[in-house]
Design a protein around this motif. Structure first.
Motif, PDB file in Angstrom:
ATOM      1  N   ASP A  65       0.719  -1.270  -0.009  1.00 45.85           N
ATOM      2  CA  ASP A  65      -0.062   0.095   0.019  1.00 45.85           C
ATOM      3  C   ASP A  65       0.875   1.257   0.043  1.00 45.85           C
ATOM      4  OD1 ASP A  65       1.120  -0.075   2.574  1.00 45.85           O
ATOM      5  OD2 ASP A  65      -0.792   0.463   3.605  1.00 45.85           O
ATOM      6  N   TYR A  66       2.118   1.250  -0.293  1.00 43.70           N
ATOM      7  CA  TYR A  66       2.854   2.470  -0.404  1.00 43.70           C
ATOM      8  C   TYR A  66       3.701   2.403  -1.741  1.00 43.70           C
ATOM      9  CZ  TYR A  66       6.728  -0.825   0.351  1.00 43.70           C
ATOM     10  OH  TYR A  66       7.616  -1.989   0.413  1.00 43.70           O
ATOM     11  N   ASP A  67       4.329   3.425  -2.066  1.00 40.26           N
ATOM     12  CA  ASP A  67       5.068   3.750  -3.089  1.00 40.26           C
ATOM     13  C   ASP A  67       6.484   4.624  -2.867  1.00 40.26           C
ATOM     14  OD1 ASP A  67       4.884   2.720  -5.677  1.00 40.26           O
ATOM     15  OD2 ASP A  67       3.114   3.952  -6.403  1.00 40.26           O
ATOM     16  N   LEU A  68       7.552   4.189  -3.464  1.00 35.72           N
ATOM     17  CA  LEU A  68       8.824   5.309  -3.145  1.00 35.72           C
ATOM     18  C   LEU A  68       8.773   6.090  -4.374  1.00 35.72           C
ATOM     19  CD1 LEU A  68      11.355   2.660  -2.010  1.00 35.72           C
ATOM     20  CD2 LEU A  68       9.715   4.021  -0.561  1.00 35.72           C
ATOM     21  N   GLU A  69       8.667   7.240  -4.036  1.00 34.77           N
ATOM     22  CA  GLU A  69       8.831   8.422  -5.070  1.00 34.77           C
ATOM     23  C   GLU A  69      10.172   9.112  -4.980  1.00 34.77           C
ATOM     24  OE1 GLU A  69       5.243  11.255  -5.858  1.00 34.77           O
ATOM     25  OE2 GLU A  69       6.879  12.557  -4.915  1.00 34.77           O
ATOM     26  N   THR A  70      10.762   8.996  -5.964  1.00 32.66           N
ATOM     27  CA  THR A  70      12.229   9.570  -6.031  1.00 32.66           C
ATOM     28  C   THR A  70      12.130  10.710  -6.997  1.00 32.66           C
ATOM     29  OG1 THR A  70      12.845   8.220  -8.066  1.00 32.66           O
ATOM     30  CG2 THR A  70      13.169   7.072  -5.821  1.00 32.66           C
ATOM     31  N   ARG A  71      13.253  11.439  -7.008  1.00 31.43           N
ATOM     32  CA  ARG A  71      13.285  12.765  -7.929  1.00 31.43           C
ATOM     33  C   ARG A  71      13.897  12.437  -9.051  1.00 31.43           C
ATOM     34  NH1 ARG A  71      13.316  16.860  -3.777  1.00 31.43           N
ATOM     35  NH2 ARG A  71      11.371  17.025  -3.163  1.00 31.43           N
ATOM     36  N   GLU A  72      14.350  10.977  -9.307  1.00 29.99           N
ATOM     37  CA  GLU A  72      14.976  10.777 -10.435  1.00 29.99           C
ATOM     38  C   GLU A  72      14.477  11.223 -11.903  1.00 29.99           C
ATOM     39  OE1 GLU A  72      15.904   6.495  -9.602  1.00 29.99           O
ATOM     40  OE2 GLU A  72      17.616   6.928 -10.418  1.00 29.99           O
ATOM     41  N   GLU A  73      13.097  10.878 -11.930  1.00 27.29           N
ATOM     42  CA  GLU A  73      12.415  11.174 -13.225  1.00 27.29           C
ATOM     43  C   GLU A  73      12.280  12.560 -13.274  1.00 27.29           C
ATOM     44  OE1 GLU A  73       8.718   9.208 -14.091  1.00 27.29           O
ATOM     45  OE2 GLU A  73       9.743   6.959 -13.572  1.00 27.29           O
ATOM     46  N   TRP A  74      11.893  13.238 -12.216  1.00 24.59           N
ATOM     47  CA  TRP A  74      11.834  14.741 -12.462  1.00 24.59           C
ATOM     48  C   TRP A  74      13.051  15.395 -12.946  1.00 24.59           C
ATOM     49  CZ3 TRP A  74      10.894  18.300  -7.679  1.00 24.59           C
ATOM     50  CH2 TRP A  74      10.347  19.489  -8.125  1.00 24.59           C
ATOM     51  N   PHE A  75      14.183  14.847 -12.110  1.00 25.04           N
ATOM     52  CA  PHE A  75      15.545  15.651 -12.524  1.00 25.04           C
ATOM     53  C   PHE A  75      15.927  15.121 -13.951  1.00 25.04           C
ATOM     54  CE2 PHE A  75      17.478  16.349  -8.054  1.00 25.04           C
ATOM     55  CZ  PHE A  75      16.312  17.099  -7.772  1.00 25.04           C
ATOM     56  N   ASP A  76      15.647  13.922 -14.192  1.00 22.26           N
ATOM     57  CA  ASP A  76      15.949  13.558 -15.537  1.00 22.26           C
ATOM     58  C   ASP A  76      15.179  14.317 -16.541  1.00 22.26           C
ATOM     59  OD1 ASP A  76      17.588  11.642 -15.094  1.00 22.26           O
ATOM     60  OD2 ASP A  76      16.296   9.843 -15.163  1.00 22.26           O
ATOM     61  N   ARG A  77      13.987  14.710 -16.305  1.00 19.60           N
ATOM     62  CA  ARG A  77      13.308  15.715 -17.249  1.00 19.60           C
ATOM     63  C   ARG A  77      14.076  17.008 -17.234  1.00 19.60           C
ATOM     64  NH1 ARG A  77       8.591  13.074 -15.294  1.00 19.60           N
ATOM     65  NH2 ARG A  77       8.192  15.115 -13.905  1.00 19.60           N
ATOM     66  N   MET A  78      14.351  17.479 -16.375  1.00 22.22           N
ATOM     67  CA  MET A  78      14.966  18.674 -16.103  1.00 22.22           C
ATOM     68  C   MET A  78      16.476  18.676 -17.007  1.00 22.22           C
ATOM     69  SD  MET A  78      14.542  20.331 -12.208  1.00 22.22           S
ATOM     70  CE  MET A  78      13.349  20.231 -11.267  1.00 22.22           C
ATOM     71  N   GLU A  79      17.035  17.620 -16.874  1.00 21.03           N
ATOM     72  CA  GLU A  79      18.439  17.487 -17.463  1.00 21.03           C
ATOM     73  C   GLU A  79      18.092  17.426 -19.007  1.00 21.03           C
ATOM     74  OE1 GLU A  79      21.410  17.227 -16.382  1.00 21.03           O
ATOM     75  OE2 GLU A  79      21.113  16.732 -14.284  1.00 21.03           O
ATOM     76  N   GLN A  80      17.030  16.514 -19.415  1.00 21.56           N
ATOM     77  CA  GLN A  80      16.730  16.675 -20.655  1.00 21.56           C
ATOM     78  C   GLN A  80      16.338  17.786 -21.355  1.00 21.56           C
ATOM     79  OE1 GLN A  80      13.653  13.602 -21.036  1.00 21.56           O
ATOM     80  NE2 GLN A  80      14.855  12.077 -20.666  1.00 21.56           N
ATOM     81  N   SER A  81      15.620  18.650 -20.818  1.00 18.23           N
ATOM     82  CA  SER A  81      15.260  20.154 -21.260  1.00 18.23           C
ATOM     83  C   SER A  81      16.479  21.139 -21.116  1.00 18.23           C
ATOM     84  CB  SER A  81      14.212  20.690 -20.366  1.00 18.23           C
ATOM     85  OG  SER A  81      14.699  21.392 -19.037  1.00 18.23           O
ATOM     86  N   ILE A  82      17.594  20.783 -20.342  1.00 21.84           N
ATOM     87  CA  ILE A  82      18.711  21.418 -20.308  1.00 21.84           C
ATOM     88  C   ILE A  82      19.051  21.130 -21.645  1.00 21.84           C
ATOM     89  CG2 ILE A  82      21.049  21.829 -19.705  1.00 21.84           C
ATOM     90  CD1 ILE A  82      19.669  21.674 -16.568  1.00 21.84           C
ATOM     91  N   ALA A  83      19.506  19.874 -21.902  1.00 18.30           N
ATOM     92  CA  ALA A  83      20.184  19.194 -23.148  1.00 18.30           C
ATOM     93  C   ALA A  83      19.543  19.701 -24.313  1.00 18.30           C
ATOM     94  CB  ALA A  83      20.242  17.586 -22.896  1.00 18.30           C
ATOM     95  N   ALA A  84      18.359  19.733 -24.164  1.00 19.59           N
ATOM     96  CA  ALA A  84      17.313  20.171 -25.379  1.00 19.59           C
ATOM     97  C   ALA A  84      17.690  21.771 -25.706  1.00 19.59           C
ATOM     98  CB  ALA A  84      16.078  20.013 -25.117  1.00 19.59           C
ATOM     99  N   THR A  85      17.689  22.388 -24.794  1.00 18.78           N
ATOM    100  CA  THR A  85      18.230  23.840 -24.756  1.00 18.78           C
ATOM    101  C   THR A  85      19.390  23.892 -25.507  1.00 18.78           C
ATOM    102  OG1 THR A  85      16.948  24.186 -22.750  1.00 18.78           O
ATOM    103  CG2 THR A  85      18.147  26.155 -23.674  1.00 18.78           C
ATOM    104  N   ARG A  86      20.414  23.310 -24.850  1.00 16.48           N
ATOM    105  CA  ARG A  86      21.823  23.480 -25.318  1.00 16.48           C
ATOM    106  C   ARG A  86      21.960  23.055 -26.833  1.00 16.48           C
ATOM    107  NH1 ARG A  86      25.082  19.698 -22.023  1.00 16.48           N
ATOM    108  NH2 ARG A  86      24.949  21.085 -20.310  1.00 16.48           N
ATOM    109  N   LEU A  87      21.378  22.009 -26.977  1.00 16.35           N
ATOM    110  CA  LEU A  87      21.355  21.357 -28.567  1.00 16.35           C
ATOM    111  C   LEU A  87      20.685  22.668 -29.450  1.00 16.35           C
ATOM    112  CD1 LEU A  87      22.235  19.003 -29.893  1.00 16.35           C
ATOM    113  CD2 LEU A  87      19.524  18.350 -30.084  1.00 16.35           C
ATOM    114  N   SER A  88      19.472  22.799 -29.204  1.00 17.92           N
ATOM    115  CA  SER A  88      18.956  23.969 -30.100  1.00 17.92           C
ATOM    116  C   SER A  88      19.754  25.145 -30.427  1.00 17.92           C
ATOM    117  CB  SER A  88      17.436  24.287 -29.608  1.00 17.92           C
ATOM    118  OG  SER A  88      17.281  24.692 -28.707  1.00 17.92           O
TER     119      SER A  88
END
Lengths: 226, 444
Positions: free
Chosen positions: B296-319
């Motif tokens: 009845d519980y879930d572990l919520e990490t910041r990994e995905e959220w941080f990954d998304r931020m990293e991805q958007s940084i990479a996208a900004t850098r690329l464009s």
């Protein structure tokens, strides 16, 4: 061993679909120490012969040996090497580099033989003095008279101690007294043992040499001593 | 022909045609400066984002969430006690790589002082909350173990609350004052620093500078707008967990002890990120025991959220990088064009060099090095122009993330300019090296 050895050399050009035979079977030997003139009217093929002897081009057929090297079908790099080490050119239009001073113009061939900067400078300055330009080392060609320009060109031709010195109408752009002086320089160089080949249409120039080869219609028409 | 002479000849040529060289450099200058500015902008965004990631607890922060139990297991629901203090104690005892655990009980309450009041969620916490949530104190101290053991009436409040209750006082002056939570008196023992985004911080300093008479005055109300990730932190009211239970919860759940009452939030901090996966696995096994095997519980990490931020940084850098690279490419074409014009003008010179014994590759190197020199000098000017551009960006948009110009970006841009110089020089150099000496000497 002859310095220059041509056997049945032919050279033809294509202009459109027309083939032009500029040289049509020329055989010629030039020995060390000769003083030679190649004469003929324009269109006779004398310029083509001069380009072959000067290693600016290769023959279409026939044998060509210069300074002991078979250049009948040489690559551009081989030709460049012979031009650099064995030959010196003096042109009618001087062909100096206007942006460079006297020393830098004279040292030009040494750059392409990979000689160090200090030695280049020393040799170029020495040669400049020997052709009477000791006072003008830092001048540019535009600041020199025609005769001085041609002396720079002679200096440049001599700086790499070539075995053959070519003059292509060397007095063509000079007044007669200056031209006389330049011819005297060639004569003096020959006296010191240098092989000199002059290409000209002027019989007076040819007259200072020891052997004259007359070209007509791509062949040697006659050969005589003036 | 050695490179030094090529370089000397090239520089001489550049100096002889200053205006033409300037024009051919211009494209590279613009390309490099935009590349530098772009990289500085993305570096700034990256830095801002990372700082934000740190402030919200970083990757080490993991929270344990309630989960809907699946229908098949519905009858077992009652078996699990849910998230309780038992979980927190079990994790501290059983998982060595969990450095701090933060159980929370919260209660909506009226917080008040003699000067102001507000309804806020009051949170009962352990001392470890300070570390898990990466709080910083402006004054005083956080909740301690002693507070917990004694169920003391101590409170630590966020900056917004401090401003609301004592508008005229600084954080230090607030320490020791008494506030009430649902009419019960509490002593303020600590005030958190003001959390704000880089943008807000700089906006505040700019406004302060513009408005001398208001300089130093607190900027009330700022940062509480929508989308401010720090609003929650600034509006915190913390009291000891035990106090929370005895004061506000025992009446609501008379059958429960402090150990069995359900927590509103449970989170923990992982000590060594290298063993992140294993730690989560151990946490799951521990919680399976305390929850009696009920999922009845879930572990919520910041990994995905941080990954998304990293991805958007990479996208900004690329464009951004792509646009800059295109402009550099245009610059390279400019060099090619001018080099082609320049060799046409210098056919005779090339003929003379060939006649005295230059080989095709000598001419090739000469032209190539000339174009590389143009590009390199252009690159240097471009770095300077990029620095100016960054200053302009800072002036134009002062509240955005500060662009960060790094040595790496400078080296990269200059290297890129050199590559552009090589690429743009190859074709003209090939053309020049293939010239026939006889034709070239005849050229007027």
């Amino acid at each position: 061993m002859s310095l220059v050895f041509l056997e049945d050399v032919k050279k033809s050009y294509r202009i459109g679909d027309q083939e032009i035979r500029a040289l049509d079977g020329v055989s010629l030997r030039i020995e060390e120490g000769e003083f030679l003139a190649i004469i003929g009217p324009s269109g006779s093929g004398k310029s083509t012969l001069m380009h072959l002897l000067g290693c600016l081009d290769t023959p279409s057929s026939g044998r060509m040996e210069i300074c002991g090297r078979d250049l009948s079908s040489a690559t551009a790099d081989m030709l460049a090497d012979v031009r650099n080490r064995e030959l010196g050119f003096v042109f009618q239009a001087f062909n100096l580099l206007p942006k460079l001073d006297v020393v830098r113009n004279i040292e030009l061939p040494l750059i392409y033989s990979g000689i160090s900067k200090n030695e280049r400078r020393a040799r170029a300055e020495e040669v400049a003095r020997s052709v009477g330009l000791g006072e003008r080392l830092a001048n540019r060609p535009t600041q020199l008279s025609g005769g001085q320009c041609q002396r720079v060109a002679i200096g440049r031709a001599l700086v790499n101690r070539p075995r053959i010195l070519f003059g292509d109408e060397p007095t063509g752009n000079l007044d007669s007294s200056t031209g006389e002086m330049i011819l005297e320089m060639f004569r003096q160089l020959n006296r010191e043992g240098k092989t000199v080949v002059l290409v000209t249409h002027d019989p007076d120039v040819a007259a200072v040499t020891k052997r004259v080869i007359e070209i007509r219609d791509g062949r040697i028409r006659r050969e005589y001593k003036p | 022909m050695n490179l030094l002479i090529c370089l000397e000849t090239g520089l001489r040529e550049i100096a002889a045609h200053k205006f033409r060289s300037f024009l051919s450099m211009l494209g590279i200058v613009m390309g490099v400066s935009s590349l530098i500015a772009m990289m500085a902008l993305t570096a700034g965004i990256e830095k801002g984002t990372r700082a934000f990631m740190q402030q919200i607890g970083g990757l080490e922060f993991v929270s344990i969430q309630n989960k809907e139990i699946s229908n098949a297991l519905f009858e077992f629901w009652n078996l699990s006690p849910g998230r309780t203090l038992m979980d927190a104690r079990a994790l501290m005892a059983a998982v060595p790589n969990v450095s701090h655990v933060s159980p929370e009980m919260s209660h909506g309450a009226l917080v008040a002082s003699e000067f102001g009041s507000d309804r806020k969620g009051v949170r009962g916490v352990w001392p470890g909350h300070y570390v898990v949530a990466r709080h910083e104190l402006a004054a005083g101290r956080f909740i301690t173990d002693v507070d917990g053991d004694q169920a003391s009436r101590s409170a630590v409040i966020g900056d917004d609350i401090a401003k609301k209750l004592w508008p005229a006082l600084s954080p230090t002056e607030v320490i020791g004052r008494t506030m009430t939570i649902n009419q019960s008196p509490f002593v303020v023992v600590g005030v958190l620093v003001r959390y704000e985004r880089e943008q807000d911080k700089r906006m505040r300093t700019i406004l302060a500078a513009q408005n001398k008479q208001r300089a130093g005055q607190p900027m009330r109300g700022r940062g509480s707008g929508r989308g401010d990730p720090f609003r929650g932190k600034n509006e915190s009211v913390f009291i000891p967990l035990s106090t929370m239970f005895y004061e506000f919860k025992s009446g609501l759940f008379p059958d429960d002890s402090v150990e069995t009452v359900k927590l509103e939030t449970l989170s923990f901090r992982v000590a060594d990120l290298g063993a992140f996966r294993e730690t989560l696995e151990q946490v799951r096994r521990t919680l399976d025991v305390t929850h009696r095997g009920v999922d009845d519980y879930d572990l919520e990490t910041r990994e995905e959220w941080f990954d998304r931020m990293e991805q958007s940084i990479a996208a900004t850098r690329l464009s951004g990088g792509l646009i800059a690279v295109i402009s550099l490419f245009v610059g390279a074409i400019g060099i090619t064009n001018i080099m082609l014009a320049s060799i046409t003008e210098r056919v005779r010179e090339i003929g003379i060099r060939l006649a005295v014994g230059a080989k095709g590759r000598d001419i090739f190197m000469q032209i190539l090095i000339e174009s590389v020199s143009v590009a390199f000098i252009g690159g240097i000017f471009g770095v300077a122009a990029g620095g100016v551009l960054i200053q302009v960006l800072i002036i134009v948009a002062p509240t955005e993330n500060v662009p960060v110009m790094t040595i790496g970006s400078v080296l990269f841009s200059v290297a890129f300019a050199i590559v552009a110089g090589i690429v743009s020089g190859i074709y003209p150099a090939m053309r020049a090296s293939k010239l026939d000496p006889i034709e070239a000497l005849r050229y007027e």
